[in-house]
Design a protein around this motif. Structure first.
Motif, short mmCIF file in Angstrom:
data_model
loop_
_atom_site.label_atom_id
_atom_site.label_comp_id
_atom_site.label_asym_id
_atom_site.label_seq_id
_atom_site.Cartn_x
_atom_site.Cartn_y
_atom_site.Cartn_z
N ALA A 1 44.54 28.70 46.79
CA ALA A 1 45.50 27.69 46.33
C ALA A 1 45.95 27.98 44.90
O ALA A 1 47.13 27.84 44.57
CB ALA A 1 44.88 26.29 46.43
N VAL B 1 44.78 20.22 46.23
CA VAL B 1 44.99 20.74 47.59
C VAL B 1 43.66 20.81 48.34
O VAL B 1 43.54 20.34 49.47
CB VAL B 1 45.67 22.13 47.54
CG1 VAL B 1 45.57 22.84 48.88
CG2 VAL B 1 47.12 21.99 47.13
N GLU C 1 42.37 17.37 49.16
CA GLU C 1 43.13 16.75 50.26
C GLU C 1 42.71 17.31 51.62
O GLU C 1 42.57 16.57 52.60
CB GLU C 1 44.62 16.96 50.04
CG GLU C 1 45.48 16.23 51.04
CD GLU C 1 46.96 16.34 50.73
OE1 GLU C 1 47.74 16.38 51.71
OE2 GLU C 1 47.34 16.39 49.54
N ILE C 2 42.48 18.62 51.68
CA ILE C 2 42.09 19.23 52.95
C ILE C 2 40.70 18.75 53.37
O ILE C 2 40.47 18.46 54.55
CB ILE C 2 42.15 20.77 52.84
CG1 ILE C 2 43.62 21.17 52.71
CG2 ILE C 2 41.52 21.43 54.05
CD1 ILE C 2 43.84 22.58 52.26
N LYS D 1 41.01 15.29 54.75
CA LYS D 1 41.52 15.33 56.13
C LYS D 1 40.43 15.75 57.11
O LYS D 1 40.34 15.20 58.22
CB LYS D 1 42.71 16.28 56.23
CG LYS D 1 43.98 15.72 55.65
CD LYS D 1 45.13 16.70 55.83
CE LYS D 1 46.41 16.14 55.25
NZ LYS D 1 47.53 17.07 55.38
N ALA E 1 44.97 25.99 56.14
CA ALA E 1 45.39 24.66 55.68
C ALA E 1 45.68 24.67 54.19
O ALA E 1 46.68 24.10 53.74
CB ALA E 1 44.31 23.63 56.01
N ALA E 2 44.82 25.36 53.40
CA ALA E 2 45.03 25.44 51.95
C ALA E 2 46.33 26.19 51.63
O ALA E 2 47.11 25.79 50.77
CB ALA E 2 43.85 26.12 51.27
N SER F 1 48.97 26.63 53.64
CA SER F 1 50.12 25.85 54.11
C SER F 1 50.46 24.72 53.14
O SER F 1 51.63 24.52 52.76
CB SER F 1 49.82 25.29 55.50
OG SER F 1 50.88 24.47 55.94
N LYS F 2 49.45 23.98 52.72
CA LYS F 2 49.67 22.87 51.78
C LYS F 2 50.19 23.38 50.45
O LYS F 2 51.10 22.78 49.85
CB LYS F 2 48.36 22.08 51.61
CG LYS F 2 48.49 20.89 50.68
CD LYS F 2 49.43 19.85 51.27
CE LYS F 2 49.52 18.65 50.35
NZ LYS F 2 50.58 17.75 50.74
N SER F 3 49.66 24.50 49.97
CA SER F 3 50.10 25.07 48.70
C SER F 3 51.56 25.51 48.77
O SER F 3 52.34 25.26 47.85
CB SER F 3 49.21 26.26 48.31
OG SER F 3 47.88 25.84 48.13
N ASP G 1 53.81 24.33 50.79
CA ASP G 1 54.61 23.10 50.85
C ASP G 1 54.87 22.56 49.45
O ASP G 1 55.98 22.12 49.13
CB ASP G 1 53.91 22.02 51.68
CG ASP G 1 53.96 22.30 53.17
OD1 ASP G 1 54.71 23.21 53.60
OD2 ASP G 1 53.23 21.61 53.91
N ILE G 2 53.84 22.58 48.60
CA ILE G 2 53.99 22.07 47.23
C ILE G 2 54.96 22.94 46.44
O ILE G 2 55.83 22.43 45.73
CB ILE G 2 52.61 21.98 46.53
CG1 ILE G 2 51.79 20.86 47.16
CG2 ILE G 2 52.78 21.78 45.03
CD1 ILE G 2 50.34 20.81 46.69
#
Length: 186
Positions: free
Chosen positions: A39, A52, A55-56, A59, A81-82, A84-86, A88-89
């Motif tokens: 991340a 990040v 949050e993962i 979840k 997941a890390a 993908s979320k990163s 997205d940010i």
């Protein structure tokens, strides 16, 4: 917590499903560092990277059934997941910056437009005042020619005067108008 060190990732996730906090702590111990490093690399921000990862894990705590051991390892699941979320940010931040830049450009353009309109309005009022100071015999032909778009010949027909007279009055009126406007520096 010691008994979780030997457990498989799948057993740990099953224990998380039973709300066993120590199992989640062991998953974090095993995989949190790799997630954080990934991340950080994507986001270039330690603070956002920590958010990040947090949050993962939240979840995973709330819905451990999202992990399917038949689709891959827990490490792969968490790293994906890390990542993908990163991403997205990063995309969201890029879109926000682009939107702010676009809005800033529009604000400058609209401010310039308002300034230009004020100057034009002020100029037109000044011209109108200067025109009103002309004699009717000069003002009326200028208005017809410049504001109504009539030709010299059409102005002479409307005013029922010879075309040469109209040209002469427009010329002399424009000279007076020019002097008057030069005094107010338009």
């Amino acid at each position: 917590m010691e008994h979780w060190k030997e457990a498989s990732d799948t057993k740990l996730v099953l224990a998380v499903a039973r709300f066993e906090q120590d199992a989640l702590a062991e998953i974090y111990r095993r995989h949190g560092g790799a997630m954080l490093a990934l991340a950080r690399r994507v986001l270039n921000s330690p603070g956002l990277a920590e958010e990040v990862v947090q949050e993962i894990f939240i979840k995973l705590w709330r819905d451990p059934t999202r992990y399917d051991p038949e689709r891959g390892s827990l490490r792969s699941f968490l790293l994906a997941a890390a990542h993908s979320k990163s991403v997205d940010i990063v995309r969201s931040e890029s879109a926000r910056k682009a939107r702010e830049e676009r809005e800033a450009r529009l604000a400058v353009i609209s401010k310039d437009d308002v300034d230009r309109e004020i100057v034009e309005l002020s100029n037109s009022e000044t011209v109108r005042a200067a025109l009103n100071n002309l004699a009717e015999t000069e003002r009326r032909p200028i208005e017809l020619a410049y504001f109504h778009g009539l030709t010299y010949k059409e102005v002479s027909v409307v005013l029922e005067q010879p075309e040469g007279t109209i040209k002469s009055r427009i010329r002399s009126g424009l000279k007076r108008l020019s002097v008057s406007l030069a005094e107010v520096e338009i």
